[in-house]
Design a protein around this motif. Sequence first.
Motif, PDB file in Angstrom:
ATOM      1  N   LEU A   1     -17.206 -32.423 -31.908  1.00 57.24           N
ATOM      2  CA  LEU A   1     -17.041 -31.430 -32.969  1.00 57.24           C
ATOM      3  C   LEU A   1     -17.619 -31.919 -34.291  1.00 57.24           C
ATOM      4  N   LEU A   2     -17.413 -33.195 -34.602  1.00 56.44           N
ATOM      5  CA  LEU A   2     -17.901 -33.734 -35.869  1.00 56.44           C
ATOM      6  C   LEU A   2     -19.416 -33.787 -35.929  1.00 56.44           C
ATOM      7  N   ARG A   3     -20.088 -33.768 -34.772  1.00 58.03           N
ATOM      8  CA  ARG A   3     -21.546 -33.746 -34.750  1.00 58.03           C
ATOM      9  C   ARG A   3     -22.085 -32.335 -34.524  1.00 58.03           C
ATOM     10  N   ASP A   4     -21.239 -31.347 -34.777  1.00 55.47           N
ATOM     11  CA  ASP A   4     -21.625 -29.948 -34.560  1.00 55.47           C
ATOM     12  C   ASP A   4     -21.438 -29.173 -35.868  1.00 55.47           C
ATOM     13  N   PRO A   5     -22.352 -29.323 -36.838  1.00 60.44           N
ATOM     14  CA  PRO A   5     -22.161 -28.690 -38.151  1.00 60.44           C
ATOM     15  C   PRO A   5     -22.114 -27.174 -38.097  1.00 60.44           C
ATOM     16  N   LEU A   6     -22.808 -26.555 -37.159  1.00 62.45           N
ATOM     17  CA  LEU A   6     -22.777 -25.089 -37.080  1.00 62.45           C
ATOM     18  C   LEU A   6     -21.389 -24.608 -36.693  1.00 62.45           C
ATOM     19  N   MET A   7     -20.768 -25.265 -35.732  1.00 62.55           N
ATOM     20  CA  MET A   7     -19.415 -24.889 -35.336  1.00 62.55           C
ATOM     21  C   MET A   7     -18.450 -25.063 -36.505  1.00 62.55           C
ATOM     22  N   LEU A   8     -18.562 -26.165 -37.228  1.00 59.79           N
ATOM     23  CA  LEU A   8     -17.675 -26.412 -38.358  1.00 59.79           C
ATOM     24  C   LEU A   8     -17.886 -25.375 -39.468  1.00 59.79           C
ATOM     25  N   THR A   9     -19.131 -25.004 -39.718  1.00 60.67           N
ATOM     26  CA  THR A   9     -19.419 -24.013 -40.753  1.00 60.67           C
ATOM     27  C   THR A   9     -18.890 -22.644 -40.363  1.00 60.67           C
ATOM     28  N   MET A  10     -19.113 -22.246 -39.111  1.00 66.19           N
ATOM     29  CA  MET A  10     -18.605 -20.954 -38.648  1.00 66.19           C
ATOM     30  C   MET A  10     -17.077 -20.920 -38.711  1.00 66.19           C
ATOM     31  N   ALA A  11     -16.450 -22.034 -38.387  1.00 72.11           N
ATOM     32  CA  ALA A  11     -14.992 -22.092 -38.462  1.00 72.11           C
ATOM     33  C   ALA A  11     -14.521 -21.917 -39.902  1.00 72.11           C
ATOM     34  N   ALA A  12     -15.175 -22.581 -40.846  1.00 69.49           N
ATOM     35  CA  ALA A  12     -14.783 -22.474 -42.259  1.00 69.49           C
ATOM     36  C   ALA A  12     -14.944 -21.039 -42.756  1.00 69.49           C
TER      37      ALA A  12
ATOM     38  N   ASP B   1     -25.688 -25.992 -21.946  1.00 66.28           N
ATOM     39  CA  ASP B   1     -24.553 -26.756 -22.447  1.00 66.28           C
ATOM     40  C   ASP B   1     -25.005 -27.628 -23.596  1.00 66.28           C
ATOM     41  N   VAL B   2     -24.106 -28.516 -24.057  1.00 58.53           N
ATOM     42  CA  VAL B   2     -24.360 -29.382 -25.194  1.00 58.53           C
ATOM     43  C   VAL B   2     -24.335 -30.839 -24.751  1.00 58.53           C
ATOM     44  N   ARG B   3     -25.317 -31.588 -25.153  1.00 58.18           N
ATOM     45  CA  ARG B   3     -25.357 -33.012 -24.800  1.00 58.18           C
ATOM     46  C   ARG B   3     -24.270 -33.775 -25.533  1.00 58.18           C
ATOM     47  N   PRO B   4     -23.645 -34.758 -24.879  1.00 54.94           N
ATOM     48  CA  PRO B   4     -22.646 -35.569 -25.564  1.00 54.94           C
ATOM     49  C   PRO B   4     -23.195 -36.269 -26.795  1.00 54.94           C
ATOM     50  N   THR B   5     -24.493 -36.596 -26.809  1.00 58.50           N
ATOM     51  CA  THR B   5     -25.046 -37.345 -27.935  1.00 58.50           C
ATOM     52  C   THR B   5     -25.455 -36.453 -29.090  1.00 58.50           C
TER      53      THR B   5
END
Length: 380
Positions: free
Chosen positions: A176-187, A368-372
Amino acid sequence: MARSFLVLYLTQERGLSPTTAGAVVAAVGVGDVGSQLLGGWLGDRIGRRHTMLVGFLGTAVALIALGSAETMPAIYAAAVGVGLMAELFRPAGSAAVADLPVRERVRAFGLLFWAANLGFTVSTVAAGVLVQYGYGILFWINASASVLAALIVWRRVPETRPSTPMATRRALLPVLLRDPLMLTMAAIHVVYFATFLQSFSTLPLVMASDGHGPGTYGAVLALNGIVIVVVQPIAIRLLDGRDRASVLAASMLLGGIGSGLGAVVHSGAGHAGAILVWTLGQIGVAVMFGATFADLAPADLRGRYMGVASTTWSLGAVLGPLLGTALLDHAGRTALWAACSATGLALFAAQQAVAPALRRRTAAAAYDVRPTDPATPTPA
């Protein structure tokens, strides 16, 4: 039933001040926050079905406790318990819908929202009538409905959780911390829901100051549900395939404008007109909300990603009553609704700003999303 009339129950039957009542409603929201995250985690661990069963049965117990609580510590504790149990269903149910094929998600999430509002419409109309016999009956009926929901899940809802080998399971936070789009959409959605949830915290107080009783407030809320029940199926067909970022931006703007109309209306018809405006915005957000966040979620973290998405509602439920009732108390209704309108404009701008990144991500929804690097798609 009980939650829609909670602020009126606390101020009229318990004699609490609007600010204190807002704090109790916010306590439900605090429980919601934990519930969304717990529900997402449990949905990935013990399954969607079992999580929903725990949530519905726990909700029945917590509602009875809240309706019976006499002291402020007991009221606050029960309020947190209601939030903690009642919202376990949301991320688990959303994850179950997200387990469907990608092409069915918008329609499925739209139908789920439609069904919820059909029940909401019936409950608000019935509660507006039943409240004349006392607020306590609302808590008991609401608890009974939760038990009935648990029975339906037990008998009719299959488990949909995809199997994930233990060796490949990932923790949520690093991804989650490496997913800025998800964090922005959540905010963005936290701010939207804090504005939208004025309908359950400050709106009943504003209507009461205009001389409208609980029955009128219930009827106005029922109008919201009726419009959703009628318009939602049409909206699903019209909006399916549309650009999600644009729909979300326009819908959030409508939500802010509808809330802002509360500064200039006083009659029941005026409040009904304002609700029609923000209901149209609510429908647009609801149609796109679940499918958009489901597209952002990696398959192995789907329950927890949907839990984070649902947490935006819960954080809004904490911030909305606290900020709204305080602003209403200290600055008046005009300042409150002006702030709501300005927030709608800001949300429109923010959603448009993230639109290009959101379009790129939803275009790769089958990946899907890569772990890295959660922003980089790989084949699922």
